[in-house]
Design a protein around this motif. Structure first.
Motif, PDB file in Angstrom:
ATOM      1  N   ILE A 112      -5.250  -0.519  -4.349  1.00 56.61           N
ATOM      2  CA  ILE A 112      -6.046  -1.579  -4.976  1.00 56.61           C
ATOM      3  C   ILE A 112      -6.187  -1.328  -6.478  1.00 56.61           C
ATOM      4  N   PHE A 113      -6.520  -0.086  -6.826  1.00 56.08           N
ATOM      5  CA  PHE A 113      -6.680   0.257  -8.243  1.00 56.08           C
ATOM      6  C   PHE A 113      -5.393   0.011  -9.023  1.00 56.08           C
ATOM      7  N   CYS A 114      -4.279   0.484  -8.490  1.00 52.26           N
ATOM      8  CA  CYS A 114      -2.997   0.350  -9.190  1.00 52.26           C
ATOM      9  C   CYS A 114      -2.548  -1.096  -9.268  1.00 52.26           C
ATOM     10  N   MET A 115      -2.854  -1.883  -8.242  1.00 50.51           N
ATOM     11  CA  MET A 115      -2.502  -3.299  -8.263  1.00 50.51           C
ATOM     12  C   MET A 115      -3.283  -4.037  -9.348  1.00 50.51           C
ATOM     13  N   ILE A 116      -4.572  -3.757  -9.421  1.00 53.01           N
ATOM     14  CA  ILE A 116      -5.420  -4.414 -10.431  1.00 53.01           C
ATOM     15  C   ILE A 116      -5.077  -3.935 -11.834  1.00 53.01           C
ATOM     16  N   TYR A 117      -4.848  -2.618 -11.968  1.00 55.59           N
ATOM     17  CA  TYR A 117      -4.631  -2.023 -13.291  1.00 55.59           C
ATOM     18  C   TYR A 117      -3.278  -2.410 -13.888  1.00 55.59           C
ATOM     19  N   SER A 118      -2.239  -2.424 -13.055  1.00 54.71           N
ATOM     20  CA  SER A 118      -0.908  -2.674 -13.635  1.00 54.71           C
ATOM     21  C   SER A 118       0.084  -3.372 -12.713  1.00 54.71           C
ATOM     22  N   GLY A 119      -0.307  -3.666 -11.484  1.00 53.29           N
ATOM     23  CA  GLY A 119       0.633  -4.274 -10.548  1.00 53.29           C
ATOM     24  C   GLY A 119       1.707  -3.298 -10.074  1.00 53.29           C
ATOM     25  N   LEU A 120       1.420  -2.001 -10.158  1.00 52.02           N
ATOM     26  CA  LEU A 120       2.407  -0.968  -9.838  1.00 52.02           C
ATOM     27  C   LEU A 120       2.946  -1.028  -8.404  1.00 52.02           C
ATOM     28  N   PRO A 121       2.108  -1.272  -7.385  1.00 57.25           N
ATOM     29  CA  PRO A 121       2.653  -1.305  -6.023  1.00 57.25           C
ATOM     30  C   PRO A 121       3.802  -2.280  -5.856  1.00 57.25           C
ATOM     31  N   GLY A 122       3.715  -3.448  -6.506  1.00 58.31           N
ATOM     32  CA  GLY A 122       4.796  -4.432  -6.426  1.00 58.31           C
ATOM     33  C   GLY A 122       6.079  -3.904  -7.026  1.00 58.31           C
ATOM     34  N   GLU A 123       5.958  -3.135  -8.102  1.00 57.26           N
ATOM     35  CA  GLU A 123       7.138  -2.544  -8.738  1.00 57.26           C
ATOM     36  C   GLU A 123       7.742  -1.440  -7.877  1.00 57.26           C
ATOM     37  N   VAL A 124       6.888  -0.648  -7.237  1.00 53.93           N
ATOM     38  CA  VAL A 124       7.354   0.493  -6.433  1.00 53.93           C
ATOM     39  C   VAL A 124       8.006   0.040  -5.136  1.00 53.93           C
ATOM     40  N   TYR A 125       7.322  -0.840  -4.404  1.00 52.09           N
ATOM     41  CA  TYR A 125       7.805  -1.222  -3.079  1.00 52.09           C
ATOM     42  C   TYR A 125       8.729  -2.434  -3.099  1.00 52.09           C
ATOM     43  N   GLY A 126       8.568  -3.298  -4.103  1.00 56.12           N
ATOM     44  CA  GLY A 126       9.263  -4.578  -4.085  1.00 56.12           C
ATOM     45  C   GLY A 126       8.358  -5.635  -3.479  1.00 56.12           C
ATOM     46  N   GLN A 127       8.685  -6.893  -3.669  1.00 53.56           N
ATOM     47  CA  GLN A 127       7.788  -7.968  -3.240  1.00 53.56           C
ATOM     48  C   GLN A 127       8.387  -8.824  -2.131  1.00 53.56           C
ATOM     49  N   ASN A 128       9.339  -8.281  -1.403  1.00 53.38           N
ATOM     50  CA  ASN A 128       9.924  -8.988  -0.269  1.00 53.38           C
ATOM     51  C   ASN A 128       9.518  -8.305   1.029  1.00 53.38           C
ATOM     52  N   LEU A 129      10.152  -8.693   2.138  1.00 55.75           N
ATOM     53  CA  LEU A 129       9.820  -8.110   3.431  1.00 55.75           C
ATOM     54  C   LEU A 129      10.075  -6.604   3.449  1.00 55.75           C
ATOM     55  N   GLN A 130      11.147  -6.196   2.795  1.00 55.37           N
ATOM     56  CA  GLN A 130      11.448  -4.768   2.717  1.00 55.37           C
ATOM     57  C   GLN A 130      10.318  -4.019   2.012  1.00 55.37           C
ATOM     58  N   GLY A 131       9.746  -4.631   0.977  1.00 57.73           N
ATOM     59  CA  GLY A 131       8.624  -4.028   0.262  1.00 57.73           C
ATOM     60  C   GLY A 131       7.420  -3.837   1.160  1.00 57.73           C
ATOM     61  N   VAL A 132       7.185  -4.797   2.058  1.00 53.28           N
ATOM     62  CA  VAL A 132       6.073  -4.688   3.008  1.00 53.28           C
ATOM     63  C   VAL A 132       6.295  -3.500   3.941  1.00 53.28           C
ATOM     64  N   ILE A 133       7.533  -3.337   4.389  1.00 54.02           N
ATOM     65  CA  ILE A 133       7.869  -2.205   5.268  1.00 54.02           C
ATOM     66  C   ILE A 133       7.667  -0.884   4.535  1.00 54.02           C
ATOM     67  N   TYR A 134       8.117  -0.844   3.271  1.00 54.95           N
ATOM     68  CA  TYR A 134       7.933   0.367   2.466  1.00 54.95           C
ATOM     69  C   TYR A 134       6.453   0.688   2.304  1.00 54.95           C
TER      70      TYR A 134
END
Length: 374
Positions: A112-134
């Motif tokens: 939550i912190f990283c998402m709010i601060y910089s959107g980092l989780p989206g960059e790390v995992y990706g924003q597709n179905l594969q990202g959800v699995i990761y």
């Protein structure tokens, strides 16, 4: 005369291991503080990097303490290590829920912190179905096991911790049947015969086996109580201290040499064990210092999980801006400790402790009912 290696002693040693971890992560190589001025006096930069590299033994120390704690807990609860398969399942699930409940709360907060601060989780995992699995695999603590992305690089240890909890009952059962010597010889032969030395679990297995045998035979206490000079307790302590320091210096030299890569059983098995023994005999009894270390050890899991986000992900310039190596470590530790205390308070006042307790109770009931119905 010491009789047992207590929970308090465990937390003190965990505190020492956390200090090792902090120094290791801060100063392992110049790339960690590239472009920033760090003062290492009275050591040189190369010497500090050398010491930081050695301090990776903190991993072996945590592995040893995990194996030690589980073995002692089983022995105290059942008065034997030769317990039934169902008891092993119950105990393993109990430990697994405790580990996972502590991990997932911090994981979600960090996401939550990283998402709010910089959107980092989206960059790390990706924003597709594969990202959800990761994301799910990382949340399960299995990212390192599957080779998938993780939000924080140092979270690789969670895969090892989870694997250890699952494998330890089997190892304890084998140990109880054939003994430490037979298990050790079998391990050394098989891991090299099948070329498994690169496996993370295999690499740390010597620390696990030493943790099991030390818990079963009370070796840490016996080593601490051993007297070279029986006529004078004070002189005996001084002599043992001198001998142990010489041994530690030799072990540091050995671990940082090329030979240690081949003899990993000594590198990341015996050496962490010996540092734990030394800490137990000579540091656990130091007034005030042991209280500070115990507090650090008590919050060691949270400190481990969050410190990299502070040191490397977002606040690198701030942390290294304190310039002096000891001060950098202390500031990072202090901030991590304060956040860790706040996390535990948040768990308490949100009812998280009660929730996880109910979940554990229902899971254990389900397991026992399933066993009875078989």
């Amino acid at each position: 005369m010491k009789k047992v290696f207590t929970k308090r002693d465990t937390n003190i040693v965990k505190g020492i291991a956390i200090l090792f971890l902090m120094f290791h992560h801060c100063f392992l190589s110049p790339s960690r503080y590239k472009g920033l001025e760090v003062i290492f006096a009275p050591f040189t930069e190369n010497q500090a990097n050398y010491i930081a590299s050695f301090m990776k033994i903190c991993v072996g120390m945590f592995v040893f303490l995990t194996a030690y704690g589980i073995t002692v807990s089983i022995k105290n609860k059942y008065n034997t290590l030769e317990i039934s398969n169902q008891d092993f399942v119950n105990y393993t699930m109990h430990r697994f829920i405790n580990l996972y409940s502590g991990w997932i709360f911090v994981f979600v907060l960090c996401e939550i912190f990283c998402m709010i601060y910089s959107g980092l989780p989206g960059e790390v995992y990706g924003q597709n179905l594969q990202g959800v699995i990761y994301f799910i695999l990382d949340g399960m603590g299995l990212a390192n096991l599957f080779g998938t992305p993780t939000l924080v690089s140092t979270w690789w240890y969670m895969s090892l911790a989870i694997t250890l909890i699952i494998c330890l009952p089997v190892l304890i059962k084998i140990y109880s049947k054939i003994g430490f010597l037979s298990v050790s010889v079998l391990f050394v032969i098989l891991c090299r015969q099948f070329n498994m030395t690169d496996s993370s679990l295999i690499h740390w297995m010597p620390a696990v086996l030493l943790g099991i045998v030390c818990a079963d035979k009370n070796l840490l206490v016996r080593m601490s109580n051993f007297q070279i000079i029986k006529s004078s307790p004070v002189f005996n302590k001084i002599v043992k201290l001198g001998i142990d320091i010489v041994i530690i210096l030799a072990l540091i030299k050995f671990r940082q040499s090329g030979v240690s890569a081949v003899l990993f059983e000594i590198k990341d098995g015996f050496i962490p064990f010996f540092i734990i023994y030394f800490s137990y005999e000579f540091l656990c009894g130091i007034k005030y210092l042991n209280s500070i270390l115990m507090i650090i050890g008590k919050y060691s899991m949270n400190i481990f999980l969050i410190h990299t986000i502070i040191r490397a992900t977002y606040f690198r310039k701030f942390i290294y801006g304190f310039r002096y190596a000891p001060l950098i470590v202390l500031v990072l530790l202090g901030i991590s400790l304060i956040i860790s205390v706040c996390i535990e308070m948040l768990k308490k006042y949100t009812g998280y402790y009660k929730l996880t307790s109910k979940i554990k109770e229902r899971v254990m009931q389900k397991i026992n009912l399933t066993e009875k119905g078989m």
